[in-house]
Write a protein that holds these residues in place. Sequence first.
Motif, mmCIF file in Angstrom:
data_model
loop_
_atom_site.group_PDB
_atom_site.id
_atom_site.type_symbol
_atom_site.label_atom_id
_atom_site.label_comp_id
_atom_site.label_asym_id
_atom_site.label_seq_id
_atom_site.Cartn_x
_atom_site.Cartn_y
_atom_site.Cartn_z
ATOM 1 N N PHE A 487 14.150 5.111 -5.129
ATOM 2 C CA PHE A 487 13.622 3.886 -4.921
ATOM 3 C C PHE A 487 12.417 3.775 -4.056
ATOM 4 O O PHE A 487 12.029 2.662 -3.514
ATOM 5 C CB PHE A 487 14.758 3.231 -4.289
ATOM 6 C CG PHE A 487 15.883 2.586 -5.099
ATOM 7 C CD1 PHE A 487 15.851 1.506 -5.809
ATOM 8 C CD2 PHE A 487 16.902 3.680 -5.442
ATOM 9 C CE1 PHE A 487 16.889 1.131 -6.611
ATOM 10 C CE2 PHE A 487 17.809 3.217 -6.454
ATOM 11 C CZ PHE A 487 17.797 1.987 -6.983
ATOM 12 N N GLU A 488 11.795 4.895 -3.718
ATOM 13 C CA GLU A 488 10.594 4.929 -3.062
ATOM 14 C C GLU A 488 9.649 4.166 -3.960
ATOM 15 O O GLU A 488 8.751 3.524 -3.166
ATOM 16 C CB GLU A 488 10.137 6.171 -2.551
ATOM 17 C CG GLU A 488 8.986 6.372 -1.765
ATOM 18 C CD GLU A 488 8.526 8.032 -1.392
ATOM 19 O OE1 GLU A 488 7.668 7.990 -0.589
ATOM 20 O OE2 GLU A 488 9.167 8.811 -1.962
ATOM 21 N N ILE A 489 9.551 4.150 -5.033
ATOM 22 C CA ILE A 489 8.481 3.763 -5.706
ATOM 23 C C ILE A 489 8.640 2.226 -5.609
ATOM 24 O O ILE A 489 7.537 1.535 -5.637
ATOM 25 C CB ILE A 489 8.684 4.202 -7.347
ATOM 26 C CG1 ILE A 489 7.794 3.396 -8.113
ATOM 27 C CG2 ILE A 489 10.129 3.489 -7.884
ATOM 28 C CD1 ILE A 489 7.506 3.721 -9.705
ATOM 29 N N LEU A 490 9.756 1.379 -5.287
ATOM 30 C CA LEU A 490 9.817 0.119 -5.211
ATOM 31 C C LEU A 490 9.165 -0.203 -3.888
ATOM 32 O O LEU A 490 8.478 -1.195 -3.597
ATOM 33 C CB LEU A 490 11.264 -0.320 -5.206
ATOM 34 C CG LEU A 490 11.455 -2.005 -5.004
ATOM 35 C CD1 LEU A 490 10.843 -2.606 -6.031
ATOM 36 C CD2 LEU A 490 13.060 -2.175 -5.023
ATOM 37 N N GLU A 491 9.495 0.755 -2.767
ATOM 38 C CA GLU A 491 8.785 0.210 -1.614
ATOM 39 C C GLU A 491 7.372 0.665 -1.464
ATOM 40 O O GLU A 491 6.730 -0.339 -1.199
ATOM 41 C CB GLU A 491 9.586 1.555 -0.530
ATOM 42 C CG GLU A 491 8.847 1.711 0.746
ATOM 43 C CD GLU A 491 9.279 2.989 1.387
ATOM 44 O OE1 GLU A 491 8.507 3.725 2.006
ATOM 45 O OE2 GLU A 491 10.294 3.223 1.506
ATOM 46 N N ASP A 492 6.756 1.361 -2.081
ATOM 47 C CA ASP A 492 5.374 1.716 -2.286
ATOM 48 C C ASP A 492 4.735 0.553 -3.144
ATOM 49 O O ASP A 492 3.774 0.314 -2.959
ATOM 50 C CB ASP A 492 5.320 2.896 -3.079
ATOM 51 C CG ASP A 492 5.407 4.217 -2.368
ATOM 52 O OD1 ASP A 492 5.603 4.132 -1.038
ATOM 53 O OD2 ASP A 492 5.739 5.476 -2.894
ATOM 54 N N PHE A 493 5.557 -0.021 -4.290
ATOM 55 C CA PHE A 493 4.951 -0.998 -4.980
ATOM 56 C C PHE A 493 5.005 -2.188 -3.971
ATOM 57 O O PHE A 493 3.869 -3.063 -4.226
ATOM 58 C CB PHE A 493 5.859 -1.278 -6.209
ATOM 59 C CG PHE A 493 5.271 -2.425 -6.900
ATOM 60 C CD1 PHE A 493 4.162 -2.240 -7.913
ATOM 61 C CD2 PHE A 493 5.876 -3.711 -6.832
ATOM 62 C CE1 PHE A 493 3.695 -3.548 -8.476
ATOM 63 C CE2 PHE A 493 5.381 -4.765 -7.809
ATOM 64 C CZ PHE A 493 4.196 -4.588 -8.552
ATOM 65 N N ILE A 494 5.888 -2.683 -3.641
ATOM 66 C CA ILE A 494 5.758 -3.700 -2.411
ATOM 67 C C ILE A 494 4.726 -3.748 -1.561
ATOM 68 O O ILE A 494 3.841 -4.741 -1.487
ATOM 69 C CB ILE A 494 7.252 -3.838 -1.925
ATOM 70 C CG1 ILE A 494 8.278 -4.143 -2.769
ATOM 71 C CG2 ILE A 494 6.913 -5.030 -0.752
ATOM 72 C CD1 ILE A 494 9.732 -4.443 -2.242
ATOM 73 N N ASN A 495 4.497 -2.552 -0.933
ATOM 74 C CA ASN A 495 3.524 -2.250 0.013
ATOM 75 C C ASN A 495 2.188 -2.412 -0.668
ATOM 76 O O ASN A 495 1.109 -3.015 0.007
ATOM 77 C CB ASN A 495 3.604 -0.882 0.771
ATOM 78 C CG ASN A 495 4.662 -0.893 1.747
ATOM 79 O OD1 ASN A 495 5.199 -2.049 2.317
ATOM 80 N ND2 ASN A 495 5.435 0.303 1.797
ATOM 81 N N TYR A 496 2.290 -1.958 -1.815
ATOM 82 C CA TYR A 496 0.735 -1.857 -2.687
ATOM 83 C C TYR A 496 0.403 -3.690 -2.888
ATOM 84 O O TYR A 496 -0.669 -3.812 -2.692
ATOM 85 C CB TYR A 496 0.841 -0.922 -3.807
ATOM 86 C CG TYR A 496 -0.029 -1.397 -4.874
ATOM 87 C CD1 TYR A 496 -1.486 -1.191 -4.885
ATOM 88 C CD2 TYR A 496 0.248 -2.326 -5.923
ATOM 89 C CE1 TYR A 496 -2.297 -1.640 -5.975
ATOM 90 C CE2 TYR A 496 -0.437 -2.555 -7.126
ATOM 91 C CZ TYR A 496 -2.146 -2.198 -7.037
ATOM 92 O OH TYR A 496 -2.635 -2.628 -7.924
#
Length: 541
Positions: A487-496
């Motif tokens: 789920f780190e990808i969701l975290e990174d996408f939101i920050n991006y």
Amino acid sequence: MSFFTFFKKNRPFFILTIGFLLWLGFLIVLSILNLREVVFLDGLASNPATNVSSDYASHHSFLRYLVEPFAGIAFIIGMEFYWLIAAIIFYIIYRLIYLIFKKIGKIRSQKYKRLMYPIDNFMRFTFKIFSATILIVGMIILIGYISLGYYFVSRHFMVIIQIGVRICSLILIIKIAYILIIFIHPKLNLHYPVKNKRSLFKKNSLRFKFSKTLKRELIYIVGTVYILLGANILLISTPYPTHIIETDLEEDEFLIDFHVHSTMSDGWLTPEQRVAWYIEQGISGAFFSDHDNIRGALAARKYVETNNLDFMVFVSLEWTDAITKVHMNIYGLEEEIVAPISENPTGNSLALNASDMIKYVKSKGGYVIVNHYNYYPNLSGSFGVPYTLEQLRDWGVDGFEIINGDHMQEQEIRQFSLDNNLICIGASDTHTSEEINAFVRLTLDDPTNKSVDNIFKNLRNNTHSVIMVNLYSNIIKFPGEFDDIGFEILEDFINYIFNLSSFQALSWILWSCLGFILFFLAYMKIKNTDLELIERKIKIK
């Protein structure tokens, strides 16, 4: 047809449309706010790091805005592949919901049932093609490993994998084109035979239906993973336009990356692509440091010399012990020195353990920097695995990375280096096509002397800047347990997404609209096509 009648007859599409409009409105707000802010931190100047953003600027070229969604997704997913775990979880949930709705009779469309035949055929085709490719690639790597050991794997596996994925992708594109051509051509049809294979269970029994469904769902899951994995590899190995770093450099100042990878080990860009990647971003030079070999550095240097490019390529190598997880960069020597696990049976490389390697390199006038040091608790009650900071210092290393990519190493490493007159280095350690996120700003006392010796002489003073680039905001941070399951990808996408410039957001708006229009046209085409015509185009024998 009235709006409410259309909604009643097209409820799933209407719900998707509402979601799209909300997404579109969100992007429009982002384009107005223009939130993009890139932060430059000097990890050597102070603890905590000094914000030096006023000395630098980051912007994108017009070409980047043309492909922003693809570049953004490629930079987010990276090469960890953990996000596939989260994708599998969501896919299983989706399929369970679908099967439940199908069981209770909510999915009764004969058009949908007939259209599932080419989809089912494509998923089974994908499963077979990728499985065969993985088997062939695995056999090639295994034969190489048996013949030359880990030495072969560390040098060649990346090229083999990329060739395999590209061949698979090309075959799947041809398959999709074949299906679309048949659908469009008035006289061509798709034929799918109904196979009656023998089963351990009685036909039409509960066990028979369950085993059939289970087999189909496993093929779908694995096929979906293959498609996502292939897309991941293609995205991160594509050299997208990156950001452009601007700063006022004096004639004696240079921006240098001391640690990077190419396809000659486990990187996803060729040496030539990596050179162009650096030049685009305004970097002066780089030490190409593939695992256990200097082929990438030599290829990059030849490329620069052949094309007369204004870029400095330095030969380096990352000595890699895959057992102890210790990595050290060797500078100033143009020979291949590897850990014992990577020893080449042909004798083309020198195999030495950590302490002997350091002593050998120093005796030859070279330099050794410890990469991403493992500052973990050890059995003796101190820190450092498997070797302590003191051991490495006494063996003769020249310094440590205090910044590796977008990660600031423990401050104890920085302080130990300063206290012991060891060099503090920062490097991107980049493997993919992502934007550079770390480099060193170095002043040379003699700017005409760009030799490795002069570079390290000036590094010894620790008066340079070790820059880490925070490309995205840090609005959200999930617990580590969620990161472990992808789920780190969701975290990174939101920050991006909350760090987009106006033009980046506009690119997302245009591509989102294009995607929705294509989906709408396909949906309406299928909706308005008679079942009889679909049955003629997709024949079941």
